[in-house]
Design an enzyme around this catalytic site. Structure first.
Site, PDB file in Angstrom:
ATOM      1  CB  CYS A 149      68.087-109.765  46.522  1.00 53.92           C
ATOM      2  SG  CYS A 149      69.046-109.367  45.040  1.00 53.92           S
ATOM      3  NE  ARG A 201      62.896-106.078  39.114  1.00 58.52           N
ATOM      4  CZ  ARG A 201      63.653-105.849  40.332  1.00 58.52           C
ATOM      5  NH1 ARG A 201      64.341-106.890  40.755  1.00 58.52           N
ATOM      6  NH2 ARG A 201      63.955-104.582  40.849  1.00 58.52           N
TER       7      ARG A 201
END
Ligand code: RVP
Length: 487
Positions: A304, A400
């Site tokens: 991430c 998302r």
């Protein structure tokens, strides 16, 4: 300036569990916990809703070994339904009628033999057009006996005094029935002797192997699935297909549009809903009155890049502790999602207040994760990518990290990377290490259960010198440990 009077936020490496008086042997520490209000797990571990981590294979294995898999949502609704159904039917005691291989009384022995071989089963109930059970045929009835001719009707070769079972048979009764009559399979019939399913010895023995399995009230494996807050059709389909927990899957669930969507979904489904991700007390306050679980993690994930790309995030131990302060008071379970590299990180997350932990990279290298093994420089790897990476965004319809598909690739603003992770073998052995390490942590703190551990555990703050001391240091590692690799 008051802008610069900022609170400190901590993550895994900043803290350690303070050792305490103990009579708890690690092996006896009980990891039973909850992932949501109504789903209890034997080990408090979830596999991430990512397209390189959790599909039905991973979710089945996770539930069999006591945790929960969360199926990703980079697939269309029909595929999702199929994936859920695969998990729900994997260990079913009674194989439902539409999956039972049957034989018609007009078939010849040869035809039945071929059908059974094609379907990979060793026996089949012989059923007339009304659905009545006339007999049962197995490959052992056919092959060894020379009296049976391949062109004979199956009715001549079948056993016609069939042992059947009622619909409400439980695993123990089924086992005893088959054991007593030395048979491998029992047709399940309703009051009118119509076939409704089949129980097999193989199925029963398989269920016995998984003592820790997480099952619903009908004995089927539990599974979670990720859904968008803005796509109620997917949520309804997942609920209908039998998913036990719907994960409202967003990168920022303190977005009030997300919360409105999540509330609406909660009102129309039977499954529990877990909402995430969040990382602050205020976000938790918005969720506790309706969510069955809250998932925490703004930017800690290994793949991430949210924090570097957006400048926003919350170090994970502080994020979990803040959310748990609010959620624990309302009896809403908390899941710590992302950034867990070692079993020690997992149990630290629980000490901070989590009821369970979710991992991506830890499991992405196992056989059960989707994707194939690749070899680079003689070492084996599996693909692992962020759901906010360009590759994942392009191949799915996930919102998302994205509201609308851009026309050109270079218009994506990714918040994740595409990577590879060392190939690791079976999920079972990875879970064993993870759970075992967590139990060790409970032993050092002297807590025999997860709720007790959450109460009793305390942190100490670690300096960078302390952190260096924690890792293997001043040595050359000669043999790989199954649960440790230097950073
Ligand atoms: P990790 O276990 O550290 O690999 O983290 C997995 C988690 O990272 C996921 O459960 C999800 O919350 C988050 N994630 C997934 N994709 C991305 C991204 O592309 N930014 N982040």
């Amino acid at each position: 300036s008051s802008k610069l009077q900022v609170p400190e936020a901590l993550t895994f490496d900043d803290v350690l569990l303070r050792p305490k008086e103990s009579r708890v042997e690690p092996d006896d520490a009980d990891l039973t916990s909850r992932v949501s209000k109504s789903v209890e797990v034997s080990v408090p571990i979830l596999s991430a809703a990512m397209d390189t981590v959790t599909e039905s294979g991973m979710a089945t294995a996770m539930a069999r070994h006591g945790g929960l898999g969360v199926i990703h949502r980079n697939m269309n609704v029909d595929e999702m339904v199929e994936e859920i159904e695969r998990v729900k039917s994997a260990d079913e005691l009674i194989i439902p009628l539409d999956s039972v291989v049957t034989a018609d009384p007009e078939m010849t022995v040869r035809e039945v033999d071929e059908r059974m071989a094609r379907e990979g089963v060793g026996g089949a109930p012989v059923v007339n057009t009304n659905g009545e059970v006339l007999g049962i045929i197995s490959s052992t009835d056919i092959r060894p006996h020379l009296e049976v001719n391949e062109d004979d009707l199956v009715t001549e070769a079948m056993t016609d005094e069939v042992i059947t079972a009622p619909e409400d048979i439980d695993p123990r009764e089924a086992f005893e029935l088959m054991y007593e009559h030395k048979i491998e399979r029992v047709p399940v019939v309703d009051d009118e002797n119509l076939l409704v399913g089949l129980v097999t010895m193989q199925g029963i023995l398989q269920r016995r192997e998984y003592k820790e399995a997480v099952r619903d009230e009908d004995g089927r494996l539990c599974c979670g699935v990720a859904v968008s807050p803005f796509e109620s059709e997917r949520a309804l389909a997942a609920d209908e297909a039998g998913a036990d927990v719907l994960f409202i899957d967003t990168a920022h669930a303190h977005n009030m549009n997300v919360i409105d969507g999540a509330r609406e979904i909660k009102e129309s489904v039977e499954a529990d809903i877990v909402v995430g991700n969040v990382g602050t007390r205020e976000a938790a306050e918005e969720l506790v009155d309706f969510a069955d679980g809250i998932k925490v993690g703004i930017g800690p994930g290994s793949i991430c890049t949210t924090r570097v790309v957006s400048g926003a995030g919350m170090p994970q131990i502080t994020a979990v502790a803040q959310v748990a302060d609010v959620a624990n008071e309302h009896d809403v379970p908390v899941i710590a999602d992302g950034g867990i590299r070692y079993s020690g990180d997992a149990i630290k997350a629980v000490a901070a207040g989590a009821d369970a932990v979710m991992l991506g990279s830890y499991f992405a290298g196992t056989d059960e994760a989707p994707g194939r093994v690749v070899t680079m420089n003689g070492k084996k790897y599996k693909q692992y990518r962020g759901m906010g990476s360009v590759g994942a965004m392009k191949s799915g319809d996930s919102d998302r990290y994205l509201k609308e598909d851009p026309e050109d690739d270079d218009e994506y603003v990714p918040e994740g990377v595409e990577a590879a992770t060392p190939y690791k073998g079976t999920l079972k052995s990875e879970l064993h290490q993870l759970a075992g390490g967590m139990q060790s942590g409970m032993g050092y703190v002297g807590a025999g259960t997860i709720p007790e551990f959450k109460q009793r555990s305390e942190f100490v703050r670690v300096s960078s010198a302390g952190q260096a001391e924690s890792h293997a240091h001043d040595v050359v590692i000669t043999d790989e440990a199954p649960n440790y690799s230097p950073n």
